[in-house]
Write a protein that holds these residues in place. Structure first.
Motif, PDB file in Angstrom:
ATOM      1  N   MET A 162      -3.132 -11.246  -2.788  1.00 41.73           N
ATOM      2  CA  MET A 162      -2.396  -9.611  -3.322  1.00 41.73           C
ATOM      3  C   MET A 162      -2.524  -8.770  -1.974  1.00 41.73           C
ATOM      4  N   ILE A 163      -3.070  -8.894  -1.008  1.00 45.52           N
ATOM      5  CA  ILE A 163      -3.024  -8.189   0.258  1.00 45.52           C
ATOM      6  C   ILE A 163      -1.581  -8.287   0.815  1.00 45.52           C
ATOM      7  N   GLY A 164      -1.214  -7.071   0.864  1.00 46.02           N
ATOM      8  CA  GLY A 164       0.449  -6.906   1.380  1.00 46.02           C
ATOM      9  C   GLY A 164       1.338  -6.930   0.270  1.00 46.02           C
ATOM     10  N   GLN A 165       0.804  -7.167  -1.026  1.00 39.04           N
ATOM     11  CA  GLN A 165       1.690  -7.088  -2.042  1.00 39.04           C
ATOM     12  C   GLN A 165       1.244  -5.791  -3.014  1.00 39.04           C
ATOM     13  N   SER A 166       0.370  -6.129  -4.120  1.00 43.72           N
ATOM     14  CA  SER A 166      -0.260  -5.134  -4.724  1.00 43.72           C
ATOM     15  C   SER A 166      -1.306  -4.295  -4.105  1.00 43.72           C
ATOM     16  N   LEU A 167      -1.991  -4.991  -3.216  1.00 38.50           N
ATOM     17  CA  LEU A 167      -2.973  -4.243  -2.264  1.00 38.50           C
ATOM     18  C   LEU A 167      -2.505  -4.287  -0.764  1.00 38.50           C
ATOM     19  N   ASP A 168      -2.898  -3.073  -0.452  1.00 33.33           N
ATOM     20  CA  ASP A 168      -2.507  -3.124   1.118  1.00 33.33           C
ATOM     21  C   ASP A 168      -3.629  -3.442   2.001  1.00 33.33           C
ATOM     22  N   LEU A 169      -4.751  -3.257   1.864  1.00 35.33           N
ATOM     23  CA  LEU A 169      -5.950  -4.153   2.294  1.00 35.33           C
ATOM     24  C   LEU A 169      -7.150  -3.966   1.591  1.00 35.33           C
ATOM     25  N   ILE A 170      -8.290  -4.719   1.654  1.00 32.77           N
ATOM     26  CA  ILE A 170      -9.326  -4.720   1.206  1.00 32.77           C
ATOM     27  C   ILE A 170     -10.552  -4.572   2.307  1.00 32.77           C
ATOM     28  N   ALA A 171     -11.654  -3.718   1.864  1.00 38.07           N
ATOM     29  CA  ALA A 171     -12.738  -3.450   2.578  1.00 38.07           C
ATOM     30  C   ALA A 171     -13.917  -4.066   2.201  1.00 38.07           C
ATOM     31  N   GLY A 172     -14.732  -4.635   3.093  1.00 40.51           N
ATOM     32  CA  GLY A 172     -15.856  -5.539   2.856  1.00 40.51           C
ATOM     33  C   GLY A 172     -16.454  -6.562   3.819  1.00 40.51           C
ATOM     34  N   PRO A 173     -17.651  -7.109   3.647  1.00 48.44           N
ATOM     35  CA  PRO A 173     -18.078  -8.184   4.631  1.00 48.44           C
ATOM     36  C   PRO A 173     -17.212  -9.186   4.901  1.00 48.44           C
ATOM     37  N   PHE A 174     -17.165  -9.721   6.149  1.00 48.16           N
ATOM     38  CA  PHE A 174     -16.267 -10.916   6.727  1.00 48.16           C
ATOM     39  C   PHE A 174     -16.812 -12.084   6.443  1.00 48.16           C
ATOM     40  N   TYR A 228      -4.476 -15.923   8.353  1.00 48.73           N
ATOM     41  CA  TYR A 228      -3.364 -15.209   7.411  1.00 48.73           C
ATOM     42  C   TYR A 228      -3.466 -13.761   7.371  1.00 48.73           C
ATOM     43  N   TYR A 229      -4.431 -13.058   8.048  1.00 49.25           N
ATOM     44  CA  TYR A 229      -4.567 -11.728   7.828  1.00 49.25           C
ATOM     45  C   TYR A 229      -5.258 -11.196   9.251  1.00 49.25           C
ATOM     46  N   HIS A 230      -4.981  -9.956   9.433  1.00 48.62           N
ATOM     47  CA  HIS A 230      -5.945  -9.154  10.604  1.00 48.62           C
ATOM     48  C   HIS A 230      -6.958  -8.709   9.952  1.00 48.62           C
ATOM     49  N   MET A 231      -8.129  -8.873  10.849  1.00 45.07           N
ATOM     50  CA  MET A 231      -9.632  -8.426  10.209  1.00 45.07           C
ATOM     51  C   MET A 231     -10.040  -7.228  11.270  1.00 45.07           C
ATOM     52  N   LEU A 232     -10.271  -5.961  10.964  1.00 45.48           N
ATOM     53  CA  LEU A 232     -10.514  -4.756  11.784  1.00 45.48           C
ATOM     54  C   LEU A 232     -12.027  -4.634  11.534  1.00 45.48           C
ATOM     55  N   GLU A 233     -12.819  -4.886  12.338  1.00 50.34           N
ATOM     56  CA  GLU A 233     -14.252  -4.898  12.209  1.00 50.34           C
ATOM     57  C   GLU A 233     -14.786  -3.459  12.367  1.00 50.34           C
ATOM     58  N   LEU A 234     -15.337  -2.920  11.363  1.00 49.11           N
ATOM     59  CA  LEU A 234     -16.054  -1.489  11.239  1.00 49.11           C
ATOM     60  C   LEU A 234     -17.529  -1.313  11.483  1.00 49.11           C
ATOM     61  N   GLY A 235     -18.221  -2.317  11.477  1.00 45.65           N
ATOM     62  CA  GLY A 235     -19.600  -2.527  11.522  1.00 45.65           C
ATOM     63  C   GLY A 235     -20.261  -3.798  11.117  1.00 45.65           C
ATOM     64  N   LEU A 257     -11.969  -4.081   7.310  1.00 50.35           N
ATOM     65  CA  LEU A 257     -10.561  -4.004   6.773  1.00 50.35           C
ATOM     66  C   LEU A 257      -9.960  -5.390   6.954  1.00 50.35           C
ATOM     67  N   ILE A 258      -9.677  -5.901   5.807  1.00 52.43           N
ATOM     68  CA  ILE A 258      -8.472  -7.250   5.957  1.00 52.43           C
ATOM     69  C   ILE A 258      -7.441  -6.678   5.549  1.00 52.43           C
ATOM     70  N   TYR A 259      -6.358  -7.057   6.378  1.00 62.17           N
ATOM     71  CA  TYR A 259      -4.969  -6.372   5.989  1.00 62.17           C
ATOM     72  C   TYR A 259      -3.951  -7.337   6.401  1.00 62.17           C
ATOM     73  N   PRO A 260      -2.717  -7.277   6.225  1.00 63.88           N
ATOM     74  CA  PRO A 260      -1.498  -8.302   6.617  1.00 63.88           C
ATOM     75  C   PRO A 260      -1.481  -8.558   8.029  1.00 63.88           C
TER      76      PRO A 260
END
Length: 302
Positions: A139-151, A159-166, A273-276
């Motif tokens: 659903m990321i990139g469709q009904s969701l723009d991104l998901i925040a959570g553990p990798f 398939y997705y970019h993963m931006l590490e925050l901590g 963050l996991i995003y398209p």
């Protein structure tokens, strides 16, 4: 000037400075100062002051209609500005669940959001179910723009970019009835003779490293491999079977019958963050703002 106009209209409607002050929740002195300043700016008296109150001069009577019109026009102008701002506002849809809490992103955005009024965040909840989670990611990139959570799913990197925050510390969770439940911290040797549930359906390198470390260095611990993604059912089964569970500090309140205890394991799981791979222009701009805030030297979104 707007406040003076509001006070002027209230004084006229109330018939005295003191009554107007009560309605405006300010002092009578403040009302008089505002009206004196208004008359000074107008260059002509607007009130006839008596011991019984105030009334309007001819100039004041001519001005009251204009004052009300200017206040109404100002309010309408504010509404038009807000509507215009809302029309140009970009809403970022952030997926969240019990195991993928977006609080870290919300806390970060609350620090800087006022600087970027063109962006808003819409929280979209989804269920933590090992069977449906892969569908949620799609659903990321469709009904969701991104998901925040553990990798915890390295397979997503293709398939997705993963931006590490901590990162989250690795902990152990045990039933409240377990012999270790009262401990403040747990060492590896405390788990000797115990079964330890290790979930790695997401093919996480960190979880692999922890599992290999325990199997090689501490064979006294019985590793129970769970080849599925973390979901609430895993927590339920560990509580019911009195099995120790490898977990994260962020999940301390997931299950009311489990106690999450810090460990001496020198491992941490990154979160972010996991995003398209190809986000929309607006989502790309949002991500760049977060990167700048974090000082993250990752490549810019194309």
């Amino acid at each position: 000037m707007i406040e003076q106009l509001k006070t002027f209209v209230q004084v006229v409607e109330s018939g005295s400075f003191s009554k107007a002050a009560e309605k405006l929740f300010i002092s009578s002195t403040a009302v008089m100062k505002q009206m004196n300043l208004l008359e000074k700016q107008a260059g002509i008296p607007l009130f006839i002051r008596t011991n019984h109150g105030v009334s309007l001069t001819k100039a004041g009577t001519a001005f009251i209609k204009d004052a009300k019109y200017m206040l109404q026009y100002f309010q309408e102008s504010l509404i038009r500005m807000h509507h215009s701002a809302q029309a140009n506002r970009h809403i970022v849809r952030v997926g969240t669940s019990m195991l993928n809490p977006c609080k870290v992103l919300i806390d970060l955005w609350n620090e800087i959001g006022d600087l970027y009024p063109q962006f808003g965040i819409n929280i979209v909840h989804f269920q933590d179910d090992a069977h449906t989670l892969p569908t949620t990611y799609r659903m990321i990139g469709q009904s969701l723009d991104l998901i925040a959570g553990p990798f915890l799913t390295d397979n997503l990197k293709d398939y997705y970019h993963m931006l590490e925050l901590g990162s989250y510390r690795v902990c152990f969770a045990v039933s409240r009835q377990h012999r270790l439940a009262s401990r403040k911290t747990l060492s590896i040797k405390d788990l000797y003779g115990e079964r330890l549930a290790v979930v790695n359906g997401g093919n996480s390198a960190v979880i692999h490293d922890i599992r290999d470390f325990l199997k090689i260095k501490h064979p006294q611990i019985q590793i129970k491999d769970i080849p599925r993604l973390y979901d609430l059912e895993v927590f339920n089964r560990c509580e019911e079977s009195n099995t120790v569970m490898l977990t994260l500090e962020a999940w301390a309140d997931i299950h009311p019958s489990l106690v999450t205890i810090p460990s001496d394991l020198d491992f941490a799981v990154p979160y972010g963050l996991i995003y398209p791979l190809h986000p929309s222009e607006e989502v790309g701009q949002f991500i760049e703002i977060i990167k700048e805030m974090q000082g993250n030297a990752l490549p810019k979104v194309e």
